[in-house]
Design an enzyme around this catalytic site. Structure first.
Site, PDB file in Angstrom:
ATOM      1  CB  ALA A  66      -0.905  -0.001   1.223  1.00 25.79           C
ATOM      2  CE  LYS A 127      11.807   6.058  15.184  1.00 27.05           C
ATOM      3  NZ  LYS A 127      11.854   6.818  14.024  1.00 27.05           N
ATOM      4  CB  VAL A 154      14.000   0.878  20.216  1.00 25.44           C
ATOM      5  CG1 VAL A 154      15.079   1.538  21.074  1.00 25.44           C
ATOM      6  CG2 VAL A 154      12.631   1.173  20.767  1.00 25.44           C
ATOM      7  CB  ILE A 158      20.702  -2.291  18.152  1.00 24.66           C
ATOM      8  CG1 ILE A 158      21.656  -1.475  17.273  1.00 24.66           C
ATOM      9  CG2 ILE A 158      21.407  -2.790  19.401  1.00 24.66           C
ATOM     10  CD1 ILE A 158      22.184  -0.216  17.944  1.00 24.66           C
ATOM     11  CE  LYS A 227      14.821   5.924  17.528  1.00 25.52           C
ATOM     12  NZ  LYS A 227      15.955   6.487  16.802  1.00 25.52           N
TER      13      LYS A 227
HETATM   14  N1  HSE Z   1      16.434   9.907  12.735  1.00 24.60           N
HETATM   15  C1  HSE Z   1      16.857   8.811  13.546  1.00 24.60           C
HETATM   16  C2  HSE Z   1      18.344   8.927  13.847  1.00 24.60           C
HETATM   17  C3  HSE Z   1      16.602   7.462  12.951  1.00 24.60           C
HETATM   18  O1  HSE Z   1      18.977   9.909  13.452  1.00 24.60           O
HETATM   19  O2  HSE Z   1      18.858   8.041  14.490  1.00 24.60           O
HETATM   20  C4  HSE Z   1      15.182   7.055  13.052  1.00 24.60           C
HETATM   21  O3  HSE Z   1      14.758   6.962  14.371  1.00 24.60           O
END
Ligand code: HSE
Length: 457
Positions: A66, A127, A154, A158, A227
């Site tokens: 989509a 997130k 998050v 990792i 996060k």
């Molecule tokens: N913009 C984020 C960063 C990545 O610079 O780590 C996405 O969460």
């Protein structure tokens, strides 16, 4: 030998034990979004199809993708699969797992809720959505007996969500501190190595593609705060939302702060800190915060350079653990999404559910003012008799204990002979330290408070 035939059983599928993986009805996947992450998800789905089917123990099949504008030319996807009708795709009978990589909050919230309510498991990398609406989404997943996965939300590749939900499920976590934003880590690291000012470094990061054209969410700490909310909720089994996280970004950090930090053996990092504290009434509470912090150059987090992320976990039995790697980007994020797709699709075949969001502890949120912190204060004072005595009296009246005081002479501020004082406090309540700084700002002895940065212990 009878041929096995798949039978729908609630939201899972049961099979004759002799069924080979390829005899099973494929788990249908709907992909919502085909940007940087969505296109990588599809590329990996196709190139790893065979291994994924072994790991899932059954076949999967992409049912549709989509997008907001189906007429746009796209590579890597069969045009027949592309649709602008995300809701219609989600509600198809042959769709079992919905992958949401659109971004934003309200539109994906509507789609994800509809998917869960229709008995589809959901994998999201969003997130902001999880940090704002995890309760509502987790409730819908529970009520309909399906999975809600968000490993990619998050620090992308990792595996911190799986680590907190599964690997450390038998332990007691005391604190999670993370560098969870690559853009700000790139900027701070570059300022540390070149001595350049923030605005100059941000411009370079934008030119190199590390910072977005509008970098607000990154540099003001909002991305890291989402996060932090997710990490704190999982670590302490209590719901923490984005709005509960106290948040300061990196826009006020100067080249002089970085230089002073270096001289004292520190580097400055934007940290997301989640910890269990004892609040003013003596009760346990959860603190989740994002702010720049001085990190000792000896600490493993200090070595996290460029746009890398790392999450440092302190657990009662496991001790200290650090998870390091790519926290953003199409392929690393898609890797985490695919891991969740494997889990969700396996559960569709074999039954069972993913570890769910548990908030049984229901710890209250700590007021930021009650959190124990330490300050590094850089100020200019009149170079005259009695200034240090006055300072000592202000500390005593506020109950602030100093760990170190360093003085440098021969400064001048607005025509006044000045000395530079660097104060490092012992741990105290955040509010007491903030009040102490307010006293310093008002004091006749003080010409200017150049910077106040918290120390990460
Ligand atoms: N913009 C984020 C960063 C990545 O610079 O780590 C996405 O969460």
């Amino acid at each position: 030998m009878t041929m096995p035939s798949p039978q729908a059983s609630g939201n899972s599928y049961t099979f004759d034990g002799t069924a080979s993986a390829r005899d099973r009805r494929p788990v249908g996947i709907a992909l919502l979004g085909y940007g940087t992450v969505g296109s990588e998800v599809l590329r990996l789905l196709k190139s790893n199809e065979e291994t994924l089917e072994h790991r899932i123990e059954g076949p999967i099949e992409l049912k549709g993708v989509a997008v907001s504008d189906a007429s746009k030319p796209r590579t890597g996807v069969d045009p027949e699969l592309v649709t602008e009708d995300a809701m219609g795709l989600i509600l198809r009978d042959d769709v079992d797992v919905v992958v949401e990589v659109i971004g934003g909050i309200e539109y994906p919230r509507k789609l994800v809720l509809a998917a869960l309510e229709a008995g589809k498991s959901v994998v999201t990398a969003n997130k902001a959505l999880v940090a704002a609406h995890a309760d509502e989404l987790a409730r819908a997943a529970d009520e309909h007996g399906v999975d809600l996965y968000y490993e990619a939300a998050v620090a992308a590749a990792i595996p911190v969500v799986g680590m907190l939900r599964r690997s450390l499920a038998g332990d007691q976590i005391q604190r999670v501190s993370g560098i969870v934003n690559g853009t700000t880590n790139f900027i701070l690291d570059a300022m540390d190595s070149t001595g350049a000012e923030y605005s100059e470094t941000l411009a370079e990061a934008t030119e190199l593609g590390y910072a977005e054209a509008d970098p607000t969410a990154d540099v003001e700490g909002h991305d890291a705060a989402s996060k932090a909310a997710i990490l704190a909720s999982m670590a302490f089994h209590s719901r923490v939302k984005f709005a509960d996280v106290s948040c300061e970004g990196i826009t006020q950090i100067t080249a002089e702060d970085i230089e002073a930090a270096k001289e004292a053996g520190y580097t400055i990092k934007l940290l997301a800190i989640c910890e269990k504290i004892v609040d003013a009434s003596g009760q346990p509470a959860v603190s989740a915060r994002v702010h720049p912090a001085l990190v000792s150059r000896e600490h493993p987090l200090a070595s996290v350079s460029g746009s890398y992320n790392a999450v440092f976990v302190e657990a009662e039995a496991a001790g200290n653990l650090m998870f390091y790697g790519n926290g953003a980007g199409g392929a690393p994020t898609a890797s985490a999404v695919l891991g969740d797709v494997v889990g969700a699709a396996r559960n569709k075949y074999l039954g069972g559910r993913a570890p769910k969001d548990l908030t049984y502890a229901q710890l209250p949120l700590a007021q930021f003012g009650d959190v124990p912190t330490r300050y590094h204060i850089d100020l200019r004072v009149h170079d005259r008799v009695g200034v240090l005595a006055d300072l000592a009296a202000t500390c005593a009246s506020r109950g602030i204990s100093l760990k170190a005081v360093r003085q440098e002479e021969d400064y001048e501020v607005n025509g006044h002979r000045a000395a530079r004082l660097i104060l490092v406090t012992h741990t105290a309540r955040e509010q007491d330290l903030a009040d102490f700084v307010a006293n310093l700002v008002e004091s006749d002895d003080v010409l200017e408070v150049s910077s106040v940065i918290r120390l990460a212990d």
